[in-house]
Design an enzyme around this catalytic site. Structure first.
Site, PDB file in Angstrom:
ATOM      1  N   ASP A  60      -2.234  47.999  35.277  1.00 52.09           N
ATOM      2  CA  ASP A  60      -2.505  46.572  35.174  1.00 52.09           C
ATOM      3  C   ASP A  60      -1.314  45.803  35.747  1.00 52.09           C
ATOM      4  O   ASP A  60      -0.311  46.400  36.135  1.00 52.09           O
ATOM      5  CB  ASP A  60      -2.829  46.173  33.732  1.00 52.09           C
ATOM      6  CG  ASP A  60      -1.659  46.428  32.786  1.00 52.09           C
ATOM      7  OD1 ASP A  60      -0.571  46.808  33.254  1.00 52.09           O
ATOM      8  OD2 ASP A  60      -1.848  46.246  31.574  1.00 52.09           O
ATOM      9  N   CYS A 274     -22.080  67.304  20.687  1.00 58.45           N
ATOM     10  CA  CYS A 274     -20.840  67.192  21.469  1.00 58.45           C
ATOM     11  C   CYS A 274     -20.247  68.571  21.739  1.00 58.45           C
ATOM     12  O   CYS A 274     -20.185  69.415  20.843  1.00 58.45           O
ATOM     13  CB  CYS A 274     -19.837  66.335  20.699  1.00 58.45           C
ATOM     14  SG  CYS A 274     -18.275  66.120  21.566  1.00 58.45           S
ATOM     15  N   CYS A 279     -15.165  69.580  18.475  1.00 56.16           N
ATOM     16  CA  CYS A 279     -16.482  69.883  17.888  1.00 56.16           C
ATOM     17  C   CYS A 279     -16.840  71.365  18.009  1.00 56.16           C
ATOM     18  O   CYS A 279     -17.561  71.904  17.181  1.00 56.16           O
ATOM     19  CB  CYS A 279     -17.558  69.018  18.534  1.00 56.16           C
ATOM     20  SG  CYS A 279     -17.399  67.283  18.073  1.00 56.16           S
TER      21      CYS A 279
HETATM   22 ZN   LIG Z   1     -16.631  66.255  19.951  1.00 52.92          ZN
END
Ligand SMILES: [Zn+2]
Length: 342
Positions: A60, A274, A279
């Protein structure tokens, strides 16, 4: 773009960021200019080698952080004079200086210095900021052309406050200067969600279709789906990383708070759909335990999941657009969500 404010996406190594599928990250010019400073990063020929990230980086302009963090800032035609929030040292950020620092960081996409506005503002204040932003955009482009011969990219930023007529005018002026890409700035600054969406819907169709269209500092998963529908291509937001550190995890059904007692003995992963590292290997019960014990690993595992969730969301949207199935993707996205899951 995951946000890597201080030359790091908080809690993740560059390898972990890559494993989420992220193709580009954002660095904050204001922070890196003040600490460690251009001389240090210059020794490494820029941010890529300094932080060991070999994919694209967008920086930025530094304007927003000067506006929101710096002490005793003063705005003139020349630029922002300000004192560092770290040690009180005095600095002047002009459009040329901002480009100079971004060239030193060697980011792949530089952003023009613009005038940020508080919310709300009057129409007159928004006009003044818009006009200064246009003059600064021209100075940024001139300096970028002279110094780099247009190497890398420079994006122009559309301002205009919460006024549709001014958004239109700013878009016309910034497009006339001609940039490799265009951003919409000044959103998500405290305005109601409907105003933000209204300004985006007024501005996005005006930006050239053959250039990247970047909505800065936004937003929730729902925001991203709606903005992509309007034609947005790029986003940056601290939500996936910051919320991860606050125990908030994004799932297909909505956000959950890992502290919730119902996860105490839950053997399931955060999100059954996921396939992120977190996960695939860890249960809700374990993540809840780590977080309530304030273990460092909690921040890392939560962040891996959230960044993966966001990157996966945009890559699914991209595939749906290419397949011509975006509308059905959007319907399915909302159908899976349950109101306030936490
Ligand atoms: Zn995940």
């Amino acid at each position: 773009m995951p946000v890597g404010t201080q030359a790091t996406v908080k809690a993740l190594s560059p390898e972990e960021v890559k494993a989420t599928g992220a193709q580009i990250i954002l660095g904050n010019t204001y922070h890196l200019y003040l600490r460690p400073g251009c001389d240090i990063i210059g020794k490494f020929d820029g941010l890529h080698r300094f932080m060991n990230w070999d994919r694209p980086i967008l920086t930025d302009s530094g304007g927003f952080q000067v506006f929101s963090l710096a002490k005793l800032r003063k705005l003139t035609e020349e630029g922002y004079a300000f004192q560092s929030h770290l040690d009180g040292s005095k600095h002047l950020f002009t459009p040329e200086k901002s480009i100079e620092v971004q060239i030193g960081l060697d980011s792949d996409i530089h952003m023009c210095l613009d005038q940020c506005l508080e919310y709300p503002t009057t129409h007159d204040q928004a006009i003044e900021a818009l006009e200064l932003t246009t003059r600064w955009a021209q100075r940024c482009k001139t300096h970028w052309q002279e110094k780099t011969n247009c190497r890398n990219n420079l994006f122009g930023i559309v301002q205009g406050g919460m006024y549709p007529d001014l958004r239109k005018r700013s878009a016309e002026e910034i497009i006339a200067i001609e940039f490799p890409g265009y951003a919409i700035g000044g959103l998500s600054v405290g305005e109601p969600k409907e105003r933000m969406m209204e300004m985006a819907s007024v501005t996005l169709p005006l930006l050239p279709e053959d250039r990247p269209r970047y909505v800065m500092g936004v937003g929730t998963p729902e925001d991203l789906v709606e903005l992509v529908k309007m034609g947005a291509d790029m986003f940056d937001c601290v939500m996936p990383t910051r919320n991860a550190r606050n125990g908030q995890l994004f799932t297909e059904q909505g956000t959950i708070n890992i502290c919730n007692a119902r996860f105490r003995g839950d053997e399931n992963p955060v999100d059954l759909s996921c396939d992120c590292y977190t996960c695939r290997n860890y249960s809700l019960a374990y993540l809840r335990h780590l977080y309530t014990a304030r273990e460092i690993l909690a921040y890392r595992l939560n962040t891996i999941h959230n960044v993966h969730y966001y990157v996966n969301l945009v890559s699914c949207m991209r595939e749906a657009i290419l397949d011509g199935t975006f509308d059905s993707f959007r319907k399915a996205f909302y159908a899976k969500r349950k109101p306030s899951v936490t």
